[in-house]
Design an enzyme around this catalytic site. Structure first.
Site, PDB file in Angstrom:
ATOM      1  N   GLY A  48      41.157  44.720  23.072  1.00 12.08           N
ATOM      2  CA  GLY A  48      41.805  45.447  24.160  1.00 12.08           C
ATOM      3  C   GLY A  48      41.889  46.946  23.933  1.00 12.08           C
ATOM      4  O   GLY A  48      42.205  47.684  24.852  1.00 12.08           O
ATOM      5  N   CYS A  69      33.394  26.546  50.446  1.00  8.25           N
ATOM      6  CA  CYS A  69      32.111  27.212  50.623  1.00  8.25           C
ATOM      7  C   CYS A  69      31.358  26.543  51.769  1.00  8.25           C
ATOM      8  O   CYS A  69      31.273  25.318  51.842  1.00  8.25           O
ATOM      9  CB  CYS A  69      31.293  27.137  49.333  1.00  8.25           C
ATOM     10  N   CYS A 123      30.052  30.900  48.291  1.00  7.25           N
ATOM     11  CA  CYS A 123      30.339  31.201  46.896  1.00  7.25           C
ATOM     12  C   CYS A 123      29.787  32.577  46.567  1.00  7.25           C
ATOM     13  O   CYS A 123      28.661  32.913  46.938  1.00  7.25           O
ATOM     14  CB  CYS A 123      29.648  30.203  45.972  1.00  7.25           C
TER      15      CYS A 123
END
Lengths: 289, 256
Positions: free
Chosen positions: A31, A240, A265
């Site tokens: 991070g 979808c 999608c």
């Protein structure tokens, strides 16, 4: 088809070594934004120069590369970067998530779960999650160093005060291993839960801002929230229209100028493999039996 | 005999700050007791603001010690000092734009310090913000407005709310009523006086306005050219000034 005028994967070996050192440091301190000497790449900033440099530093001739842009393998950005590495590295490319060893992505995490040994490289426009609240770099560095992250919650507070809920829907800030607050690049917050505990290595490259950061496999990643307004991964409330999947992240496509629309999608590879496995959605073409 | 040194909130010893050859403030020493308001008066350039910045840790003095509850704030490392800066201490700037986040709503401004010390419950933060806006006489309906949309006096009151929300013990104020018109000043002073009494705050108040000092301060320090030239109870200093400069200062106030 390798273009022999260039070193393997375009960058010279000294540059790759410099980038690898930054990557290793990033993996050692999950991070944390590691500064690196970003090179001029043969594409404009904003097109993934950071991601391309990280990919170039990771690639070996045996690798298989997949490049996606907002989940799609067939958009300009994805096609260009794939071609770039075909030409300068001669590496195999694929559109199938499971076959790829290195995946460079812009703004999505593939639907298909990643596995150990895979590397996911993100293109990052603005690596500093605190930037829009605190414009001074000297100050944001200090805030990271001293773990002063109250300001991040001020942003979320403002969201709730103005919209009644946390309306940040992409680039949703996360806390890594209880230490650094990180911008996960502009992935939809739907993908945030996949950041944590992921068996793949996740690398983030910001070319213009000259920062690299990383999530090693199985890192703890927590999306920031309030006790009474918990984090929620959201997606369009539809299935979808091509493959019928109810759990994937969807793109809304306007189909005419009379309000017609369909949801598909955003991960094209995922959608195609479902369709070839026989799944059908609302607008799938009729079976040619 | 009672050991007074143990009860002083802030002890300042021989504080000196130079800007090259020029003196910012020289050899300033005083103690501040809990619940006490210390006024620092003097003309522009007399070193009031330099002194305040040194005390609050914004500037590093060249010599001297600043002890807060017996801890040396100058020897403290930066994280500790910053924690102090958002818990026990507060700083009210002359210009509210320096002390507020102008792009963040009033509620967010008040809530920032709470979130900085770990508040993570939106409802509770919101409630505290609403409560504090009411205490500084800002209508609760304006909680989601940006400070930009507020008048100067409201901005200053918002800055005070933002600073006091975490219940600090020591507040530094740099000309809190500067740039406000007289009636707005009066209301603000009234408000400040109430808050100081209710919360038992210790305040170091820098001002060039003797009326403000008279209303708020228990004790007064008069500065000239970086030196403290007179020091005493407010009424005593203002009614019976000893130093020639203080006499000049007091007699320069316009009588209406």
């Amino acid at each position: 088809m390798t273009d022999h005028a260039y070193n393997f994967a375009y960058l010279d070996e000294a540059t790759k070594r410099m980038i690898r050192r930054a990557i290793l440091k990033g993996i050692a301190v999950p991070g944390y934004q590691v500064p690196f000497a970003s090179r001029e790449m043969p594409m404009p900033y904003g097109w993934g120069t950071g991601g391309v440099q990280v990919t170039a530093a990771c690639l070996t001739p045996e690798d298989t590369l997949k490049v996606i842009d907002q989940g799609a393998d067939d958009t300009t950005n994805a096609v260009s970067i794939r071609k770039f590495f075909e030409r300068t590295g001669g590496v195999e490319t694929t559109t199938h998530t499971s076959e790829a060893s290195v995946i460079q992505t812009r703004h999505r995490i593939p639907e298909e779960p990643l596995r150990e040994g895979q590397i996911l490289v993100y293109q990052v426009p603005i690596p500093e999650p605190l930037r829009f609240l605190e414009p001074r770099e000297s100050e944001t560095r200090k805030m990271h160093a001293l773990e002063e992250y109250g300001l991040m919650h001020v942003k979320l507070y403002e969201d709730i005060a103005r919209h009644g809920e946390i309306s940040t829907s992409y680039a949703y800030p996360v806390n890594v291993e209880g230490r650094y607050v990180m911008d996960p690049s502009p992935i939809p917050k739907f993908d945030n839960p996949k950041l944590g505990g992921n068996p793949a290595i996740q690398l983030f490259g910001a070319g213009r801002e000259q920062r690299i950061y990383a999530l090693p496999p199985f890192t703890e990643v927590v999306s920031l929230d309030f006790e009474d307004h918990p984090f929620q991964a959201s997606k369009a409330d539809h299935d979808c229209d091509l493959c019928g999947c109810a759990t994937s992240y969807l793109d809304e496509v306007i189909t005419d100028d009379r309000g017609g629309r369909m949801f598909v999608c955003s991960d094209t590879d995922f959608c195609e493999s479902r369709r070839s496995a026989g799944h059908r959605g609302r607008l799938s073409p009729e079976e040619m039996a | 005999m009672r050991d007074f040194k143990d009860t002083a909130l802030l002890q300042v010893e021989g504080l000196t700050k130079r800007y090259g050859a020029r003196i910012g403030c020289a050899d300033v020493s005083f103690d501040l007791w809990p619940g006490e308001v210390l006024g620092i008066v003097g003309e522009s350039g007399s070193g009031k603001s330099t002194l305040l910045s040194c005390l609050a840790g914004h500037l590093t003095p060249d010599h001297g010690r600043v002890l807060y509850q017996g801890r040396d704030t100058l020897a403290m490392n930066e994280p500790e000092r910053r924690v102090l800066g958002r818990t026990d201490w507060a700083f009210v700037h002359q210009n509210p734009r320096d002390g507020l986040r102008m792009g963040v709503s009033a509620g967010g401004n008040v809530g920032e310090r709470l979130m900085a010390v770990g508040a993570r419950n939106y409802g509770a933060i919101r409630e505290a913000a609403t409560d504090w806006l009411a205490r500084v006489e800002i209508d609760a309906g304006r909680i989601d407005d940006r400070p930009r949309q507020f008048s100067g006096g409201m901005q200053q009151r918002l800055q005070i709310a933002r600073n006091l929300v975490t219940g600090p013990k020591l507040v530094f104020m740099d000309e809190p009523t500067g740039g406000l018109d007289v009636s707005v000043q009066a209301r603000l002073l009234d408000l400040l006086r109430g808050l100081v009494r209710d919360m038992g705050l210790s305040v170091i108040l820098v001002t060039h306005d003797l009326a403000v000092a008279r209303l708020l301060a228990d004790r007064l320090m008069v500065m000239q050219g970086g030196h403290v030239i007179e020091h005493g109870l407010t009424d005593q200093v203002l009614d019976d000034p000893q130093a020639p400069y203080t006499q000049l200062l007091v007699s320069s106030v316009l009588q209406v």
